[in-house]
Design an enzyme around this catalytic site. Sequence first.
Site, PDB file in Angstrom:
ATOM      1  N   VAL A 432       0.951  -1.172   0.010  1.00 34.10           N
ATOM      2  CA  VAL A 432      -0.011   0.137  -0.004  1.00 34.10           C
ATOM      3  C   VAL A 432       0.892   1.286   0.070  1.00 34.10           C
ATOM      4  CG1 VAL A 432      -1.872  -1.252   1.097  1.00 34.10           C
ATOM      5  CG2 VAL A 432      -0.134  -0.133   2.590  1.00 34.10           C
ATOM      6  N   GLU A 433       0.372   2.389  -0.328  1.00 35.61           N
ATOM      7  CA  GLU A 433       0.669   3.774  -0.371  1.00 35.61           C
ATOM      8  C   GLU A 433       1.986   3.625  -1.153  1.00 35.61           C
ATOM      9  OE1 GLU A 433       1.957   5.966   3.132  1.00 35.61           O
ATOM     10  OE2 GLU A 433      -0.231   5.596   4.152  1.00 35.61           O
ATOM     11  N   GLY A 434       1.828   3.248  -2.391  1.00 35.32           N
ATOM     12  CA  GLY A 434       2.935   3.156  -3.128  1.00 35.32           C
ATOM     13  C   GLY A 434       3.516   1.714  -3.319  1.00 35.32           C
TER      14      GLY A 434
END
Length: 714
Positions: A432-434
């Site tokens: 997640v988050e990139g």
Amino acid sequence: MLSTLLGRLALPSFSKALPKIGDTERAALESGTVGFEGCFFEGRVDFSRLAAIPVQRPNAQEQAFLDRRVPELCRMLDDYAIDEAHDLPQEVWQYLREHGFFGMIIPRAFGGLEFAHATHAEVVTRIASVNIAAAVTVMVPNSLGPAELLLRYGTDAQKDHYLPRLARGVELPCFALTSPYAGSDAAAMPDVGVLTERLWNGVMTKGFALTFSKRYITLAPVASVVGISFNAIDPARPAGEQELGITCALIPVPHPGLEIGARHKPMRSAFMNGPVQAENMFIPLDWIIGGEANVGIGWRMLMECLAAGRSISLPALGVALQQTSLYVANGYAGLRNQFGLPIRRFHNVAEPLALMAADLYATDAARRMTACILDQGERPSVAGAILKYHVTEAGRTAINCGMDILGGKAICAGPSNLLSNAYRHTPIAITVEGANILTRALIIFGQGAVRCHPFVLKEIDAVAQGDPAALGQALLGHGRHLVLNFWRSLVHAPLVGEVPAGFEREARKIARLAAKFAFTSDICMGVLGGRLKRLELLSSRLGDVLSHLYMASACIWRYAWQSDARIEPVARGAVRRQIWLASQALRELFDNLPNPLLRVAGLIALRGLSPIRRLHDMETLAIADTLRDPQVVRLLCPDVEMPKSGGLCDLHDALRLASELGEEEALRLGSAIRQHKPFEEIAAASASPRALDFLRALDKVIQVDSFGSDGADS
């Protein structure tokens, strides 16, 4: 002027060679600020600048929260029970609301706790050390989402309404960004909002008709306010001008047309996650974060907030995985006897323990240093990407090592299991988050090379504006920069500033490698141009060099304020390991360059790298030996908390009793436990009154949970 003439000559070729930067990419590049990581692109590491980064100590309110509220919460968390129930207990939800865990970043003026970034990160790390689901539940409202967006961009009316309610937990937020067909390429989201007018509360009102489908939205199933991102469209404008850009809005729950879908279960975790969707759902313009003036600038808003959030939440989870893994694996390896010795005495167990400790020291140093930089008002977006990738990867490596060392104890599920739930959660932080693949390949060096380099962005802007004078000035400066770093790479990179006594040699190697990195970056960008962006394996290695130099420098920063002789072998091993990893990445880069000119440059850049070597076996074993001291383990794992019950509590009790007995007596009793004698008989031969307690505690650590044929606890 020479610069203008040079610019005119270079402009045609540079217009073809330099990559074109779109609006969304420019927003990402211009988000955040350049911090200490920028010095590596300059080729000159100023250690006085490093030493000037202040250590952020908790204030009285923050320390009281860390000393009382966080341990109280952790003692309410039963990792196995939460995992089986697929939810946090209601009393935990209530405790989080009552004590402001959802409002750590909200100012006190709005009823929040207004914690420093360093304290916010420490709270998440401590919770994650005992239960990942609870940590994620706390982390999301305080990370990228409605609260931070409101603080930076919201109207006064939006702040006054939402922030006090978010701080008290009356409102629970989520933020919906990812679409099924736009994951890593989030800027290409297909979700739309069409500008229109509809009857709203009895009045014709201007707003957007939204159609969207979002997924992987943490807290969505329990959210009372949904942040949403969409592409705004004005059909009244001429063709080609109708797209207004990505826009962010807040939607209360329930709202007509808003559908919170069935729950997702990422790795069967207990934290809430699910889809959010709508079809032709109307919202008034007042619900746009910041009002009508902020229509179309949502991507910039998100990128600027992510520059800070990426440095805190997931790095906190990664460090928690490392700390818990080291605490558990080292403790278990000290208690578990085979062949008449604690298994940590065997070199193939000692080595991973030592490398876990060295990597933890480095990643935690980088995380803490970056949090302190954030608390100075900076938003180091490239450093945040470094942390996101390397700390979560280090967490994955650490827990894999821990699982190996614990063996059968690690793979048998149940209340007494020490690592399996965290092991199962580990891919979430990677994804997640990139996603880490994207972050390493495109963001760390790709964004860093443009954002942090002293001349590249100036050259790109000059070409975009067709300004030969500006281009010529940038090229002249870039040429001087290249020559200077060539000299530093080949002959002498000075040690600038003071470093802790005994770390001068390591600091000189960092300075030398920084010059080589800067020279190599310029040569690669100059020869490969825009192709470098597509040659992801090469740009990834350049990013690795940058990252390991950043973490090596952070080790020196950390030891300057935590100069404890007991931990010095770990600190030195950590910085030397990061230097070696940086040099290896540089070697691998030149081994794989597709251009003969670049390979010649590699022969120059690699000169002087031969003295850089990996840690010797004896150095690694010396680090492992320091872990026999509980105080060293506590210095490395200060955020490991105790849960309500379970294997971590059992291990802690056994280690405490072993410390009271002393290493020699604990070893004797640990060996005697294999004699199939009653514990009372073994304890009777000991001079310690705590021998029986230790034997029972040790047996509890060694045993695993058993279940009936129907899967119920037996």
